[in-house]
Write an enzyme that holds these catalytic residues in place. Sequence first.
Site, PDB file in Angstrom:
ATOM      1  N   SER A 173     -41.371  19.611   8.574  1.00 11.58           N
ATOM      2  CA  SER A 173     -40.928  19.013   9.850  1.00 11.58           C
ATOM      3  C   SER A 173     -40.670  17.528   9.651  1.00 11.58           C
ATOM      4  CB  SER A 173     -42.003  19.209  10.934  1.00 11.58           C
ATOM      5  OG  SER A 173     -43.201  18.523  10.583  1.00 11.58           O
ATOM      6  N   SER A 191     -46.069   3.383   6.391  1.00 11.51           N
ATOM      7  CA  SER A 191     -45.841   3.214   7.826  1.00 11.51           C
ATOM      8  C   SER A 191     -45.870   1.730   8.116  1.00 11.51           C
ATOM      9  CB  SER A 191     -46.941   3.924   8.615  1.00 11.51           C
ATOM     10  OG  SER A 191     -46.963   3.499   9.966  1.00 11.51           O
ATOM     11  N   TYR A 227     -55.841   5.553  10.006  1.00 12.38           N
ATOM     12  CA  TYR A 227     -54.466   5.747   9.562  1.00 12.38           C
ATOM     13  C   TYR A 227     -53.926   4.478   8.900  1.00 12.38           C
ATOM     14  CZ  TYR A 227     -49.428   6.789   9.916  1.00 12.38           C
ATOM     15  OH  TYR A 227     -48.097   7.002   9.641  1.00 12.38           O
ATOM     16  N   LYS A 287     -52.806   3.799   4.878  1.00 16.11           N
ATOM     17  CA  LYS A 287     -51.475   3.321   4.502  1.00 16.11           C
ATOM     18  C   LYS A 287     -51.546   1.982   3.767  1.00 16.11           C
ATOM     19  CE  LYS A 287     -49.219   6.809   6.284  1.00 16.11           C
ATOM     20  NZ  LYS A 287     -48.529   7.785   5.405  1.00 16.11           N
ATOM     21  N   THR A 329     -39.938  11.645  15.744  1.00 13.01           N
ATOM     22  CA  THR A 329     -40.494  12.876  15.179  1.00 13.01           C
ATOM     23  C   THR A 329     -41.680  13.285  16.039  1.00 13.01           C
ATOM     24  OG1 THR A 329     -42.176  11.889  13.740  1.00 13.01           O
ATOM     25  CG2 THR A 329     -39.909  11.996  12.877  1.00 13.01           C
TER      26      THR A 329
END
Length: 265
Positions: free
Chosen positions: A17, A142, A155, A159, A190
Amino acid sequence: MNETFKNKVAWVIGASSGIGEEIARQVNSLGGFVILSARNVAKLESVKSTFNYPDNVYIIPLDLENQTNFESKVQEAKAFRGSIDFVFNNGGLSQRGEVHETDIAIDRRIMEINYFGNIALAKAVLPVFRAQKSGHFIVMSSIAGKFGFYLRSAYAASKHALQGFYESLLLEEAKNNIFVTLAYPGKINTEISKSALNAQGNAHGVMDHNQETGMPVEKCVQILLKAVRKRKKSILIGNKEIWAVYIKRFSPRLFWRIIKNQSAT
């Protein structure tokens, strides 16, 4: 048509995806041989069926949390066409939870997938690249890999860690013609927010406004592949939100005034 990907093998992790799916689709359209990897084989089969050249696609199930079988997965990938030219290390998991309410187990799981799973695969691929004296890692970080943000402590940490690892690898392996492109997407349209882990470890389950109004994924991948063709070491991808990176670099005081007022979702 640019020849960068024609008849080359691109292994796309997280291809079921979002950005990963679109990377695979565009590389396939450019004449590349594509290996699709993710946990959900049914989704990968569905993705493959939509491609222009499905006969040039191979599926290898892969779970970034299960790193014990990566060497065999790499050998299977190499056996597809005899080489691996590009690895798009795109798999990962986002987060939506404040630090004070998030159990350390959630931090560990996000780090295990986004960082340790990512670099474990790179370490498994590296002997193939070194033997070939060529190879290109494309790492999907990101904008949260450039600064921390609300609800994304684990998160952002994962990263940030990727940058340190891959910049070191880039320096060490330049002598072997092995290259790295670190990509820093901002707000991209997304469904990444839906699968993000909340403070309880469950799926966030919501399409955030930042994703709904983000850059179309097709445009994001076009920018990414152009950077890969130009062998850029890093690329920021997004709309006006990416200016925060430059503001932080050149005017930190202004950055902190602006960022504290931005919506977390």
